[in-house]
Design a protein around this motif. Structure first.
Motif, PDB file in Angstrom:
ATOM      1  N   THR A   4     -11.409  -0.524  11.028  1.00  0.00           N
ATOM      2  CA  THR A   4     -10.130   0.301  10.248  1.00  0.00           C
ATOM      3  C   THR A   4      -9.846   1.579  10.465  1.00  0.00           C
ATOM      4  OG1 THR A   4     -11.711   0.995   8.161  1.00  0.00           O
ATOM      5  CG2 THR A   4     -10.743  -1.139   8.189  1.00  0.00           C
ATOM      6  N   HIS A  28      -4.191  -2.376  14.915  1.00  0.00           N
ATOM      7  CA  HIS A  28      -4.488  -2.079  13.529  1.00  0.00           C
ATOM      8  C   HIS A  28      -3.197  -1.324  12.880  1.00  0.00           C
ATOM      9  CE1 HIS A  28      -6.487  -1.601   9.842  1.00  0.00           C
ATOM     10  NE2 HIS A  28      -6.732  -0.357   9.913  1.00  0.00           N
ATOM     11  N   ASN A  84     -10.328  -6.518  11.584  1.00  0.00           N
ATOM     12  CA  ASN A  84     -10.577  -6.250  10.267  1.00  0.00           C
ATOM     13  C   ASN A  84     -10.389  -7.272   8.986  1.00  0.00           C
ATOM     14  OD1 ASN A  84      -8.114  -4.788  10.205  1.00  0.00           O
ATOM     15  ND2 ASN A  84      -8.254  -4.430   7.964  1.00  0.00           N
TER      16      ASN A  84
END
Length: 676
Positions: free
Chosen positions: A534, A562, A468
């Motif tokens: 995300t 992430h 992201n």
């Protein structure tokens, strides 16, 4: 940012290009004589297709040609392609009209055979002596002969050499359709005949330029040189180029998806046809790199292209037929002084226009349905995975399925422009004998070495997915960083400014997910969760959520990043792995984190590696990145935790937090045991 350097030419890739270009050039040159003779419309069709394929291939192999030579070659190929275009289009339309006439009732109204048809600009008729009696009408197959006879009789009549008996027109409820189509075919034949000298001249000019011979000579030289040096055309650069350009063509065709629901978006449907054709040509250029030659995908995309092509043909007729009627009426009025003769031409043209409109509507419905079928069956996803597979586990991936030795794959994630941490991890993974290294995104952002990090990843041929922050960094292109911006925005703006165009293009080309197999085990790689870049998968993720991911993906192992926190858990026979963060851990341990997956027995080893954090924080300060990122890095914490810590006394902020050890640390996880 490092200065620009000259691109190194990949000899294997140029060998691959030479094999492609040599074959296409031979195809092009072999059709020249047939195009001149014009006995068969397929000659010009094949020559034009070969030239278009060369046009599609040349830009892919630009690095293999000197700049000026490449431009000259491309200009010459473009010229021959364009010179054949109008003639080929007329050939196709004339062939269609001939076939269309065969579907109409066989009619022979006396008026048509003895009546008048004003000559076109290219029509030439020899006036013969007066005939004693009128011959029977010719057979329908002799369309041009029949119309030429009509013109001959008209000329004879005007010269006073014969009389014409004009019978009443057919009843309004049964108009004759053939005369209009035959007239249209005659005009198109005249145009095509007029074009032939230009076509011959263009072919002669191309052959005289020697471009074809130059391409053949270049191809032979590349192939001979490659054989002398045992060069393999299946180079990694070839696979990288194939993945990049095919992925871009897929994105291009999807950019037209929003216009599919509207049948009146004629222009956009035509552009989508061109996009489908370019995608197909590109896949066909690289198909020999893949075991199945991408046959299924090529066939499906060709069918899509054909549907759009047939729709476009209908659109062309619907555009040209009204113009044809106007031109023909003007010709008739000028010749006779009134448009009365149009009553014999107009019905067939109107009938053809209605037929093409109906056909277009049918084709549109088929096209829209087929597009949905292609998507629902996952054709484009399969294509992406097939062209990505060689970059993940190598061109010869079958050995990973059948070999007896266990496979060891290192997974790295969330490097965030921290080159020293990446260097330390790669060195450690190399010592541990991993067979492949894959990344899970967020290569850049917040760290002071974004360009160097991407170059190292590419230099080591490490494949992975987009994170992201990688995407967010690219979106900063229209934003001017200001002091009032957040620390994140300031860091991402700085990062984008310090990325080369090539590195930005690399980030933009990263896939959202990778599906592959290792040792017979199916793997799914994503940055966040399988449904969002995300999404967070970590120690706090409920088993019920993991169970849903296991069922929906069908993968045996799901690897994500992430969260910046190492993690492993097995739910419903699906192994979930998070390797933690190489460049910015968030679990309180500032050492670089990564993991190694072994296939037999299936197990995961999480590894923490120390590195020179001071070198990174010093560079952050030198390039004026926000100070909070130094705190995050030194303590291995989140940005919110760093904000709290920065308000506390700074007694320990100059040294690595919590007295973490300076030696590597290992944590093993085996499915079936809650030992994470």
């Amino acid at each position: 940012m490092a200065g620009k350097s000259k691109k190194k030419v990949d000899t294997g890739f140029c060998l691959f290009g030479a094999e492609i270009m040599g074959k296409l050039t031979e195809d092009l040159l072999s059709e020249a004589d047939g195009v001149r003779e014009s006995d068969d419309i397929e000659y010009i069709h094949r020559m034009r297709v070969a030239s278009r394929r060369i046009r599609a291939a040349l830009p892919l192999f630009t690095i293999c040609f000197p700049g000026k030579e490449y431009k000259r070659l491309r200009k010459s190929i473009r010229a021959i392609t364009r010179s054949l275009g109008d003639a080929r289009d007329l050939d196709v339309q004339m062939d269609f009209l001939t076939s269309y006439l065969e579907t109409l009732p066989d009619e022979a109204p006396p008026l048509w055979y003895a009546g008048f048809l004003p000559p076109g600009e290219e029509t030439t008729v020899m006036v013969q002596e007066e005939e004693e009696e009128r011959p029977a009408p010719p057979e329908p197959s002799g369309i041009i002969t029949r119309i030429t006879e009509v013109i001959r009789r008209m000329r004879s009549y005007l010269a006073g050499e014969m009389a014409v008996s004009v019978q009443p027109a057919p009843p309004p409820h049964s108009p004759s359709l053939r005369p209009g189509i035959e007239c249209l075919l005659l005009r198109w034949t005249e145009r095509r005949t007029a074009l032939q000298p230009d076509v011959i001249s263009a072919v002669d000019t191309f052959e005289a330029s020697g471009v074809g011979d130059e391409l053949l000579e270049w191809s032979r030289d590349q192939i001979i040189s490659a054989r002398l040096h045992d060069t393999d055309s299946h180079s990694r650069f070839a696979y990288e180029t194939a993945y990049r350009v095919i992925s871009k063509k897929i994105l291009d065709i999807f950019s037209y998806e929003r216009y599919i629901p509207d049948p009146e978006e004629v222009r956009k449907h035509h552009e989508m046809r061109i996009s489908a054709k370019q995608l197909r040509y590109t896949i066909e250029i690289f198909r020999d790199l893949y075991p199945d030659r991408l046959k299924e995908e090529i066939q499906s995309i060709k069918h899509l292209q054909d549907l759009l092509g047939d729709m476009h043909d209908c659109d062309v007729w619907l555009e040209v037929l009204p113009a044809f009627l106007e031109e023909e009426e003007a010709r008739v009025s000028a010749f006779f002084g009134h448009p009365g003769f149009m009553q014999f031409i107009r019905p067939g043209i109107i009938h053809l226009a209605r037929d093409r409109r109906t056909r277009r509507e049918d084709l549109y419905r088929s096209f829209a349905a087929y597009w949905e079928t292609m998507k629902s069956e996952g054709l484009f996803d399969r294509l992406r995975q097939k062209i990505l597979e060689p970059l993940v586990i190598g061109p010869q991936s079958s050995h990973l399925q059948t070999g007896s030795d266990p496979i060891r794959i290192a997974f790295i994630s969330d490097i965030h422009g921290n080159l020293p941490a990446l260097d330390a991890v790669l060195e450690d993974a190399g010592r541990r004998g991993v067979s492949h290294i894959l990344h899970l995104g967020d290569l850049v952002g917040f760290g002071p070495f974004p360009e160097e990090t991407i170059r190292r990843i590419r230099g080591e041929s490490i494949t992975g997915v987009a994170g992201n922050i990688d995407t967010d960094t690219l979106l900063m292109k229209k934003k001017n960083c200001k002091k009032k911006d957040s620390e994140k925005e300031i860091a991402l703006c700085w990062t984008r400014r310090h990325l080369s165009k090539e590195s930005r293009r690399y980030l933009a080309g990263l896939p959202g997910e990778i599906r592959t197999r290792a040792g017979g085990i199916s793997l799914l790689l994503t940055h966040g969760s399988p449904v969002s870049s995300t999404g967070r998968i970590g120690p706090d993720t409920p088993d019920t959520e993991l169970s849903e991911y296991a069922a929906s993906t069908g993968a045996a192992v799901i690897i994500t990043g992430h969260t910046h926190i190492p993690f492993a858990r097995t739910i419903d026979d699906c192994l979930f792995i998070n390797p933690g963060s190489v460049g910015r851990p968030h679990d309180g341990d500032p050492r670089a984190s990564y993991c190694i997956l072994q296939t037999d027995p299936l197990s995961v080893c999480h590894i923490r590696i120390p590195y020179d954090i001071d070198a990174v924080t010093d560079e952050m300060e030198a390039v004026k990145l926000p100070a909070i990122f130094k705190t995050i890095l030194r303590h291995g914490i989140t940005i919110d935790e760093a904000r709290l810590l920065m308000h506390l006394p700074e007694e320990k902020d100059d040294s690595i937090s919590a007295g973490h050890r300076s030696e590597p640390e290992f944590t093993w996880y085996e499915p079936g045991r809650r030992n994470e």
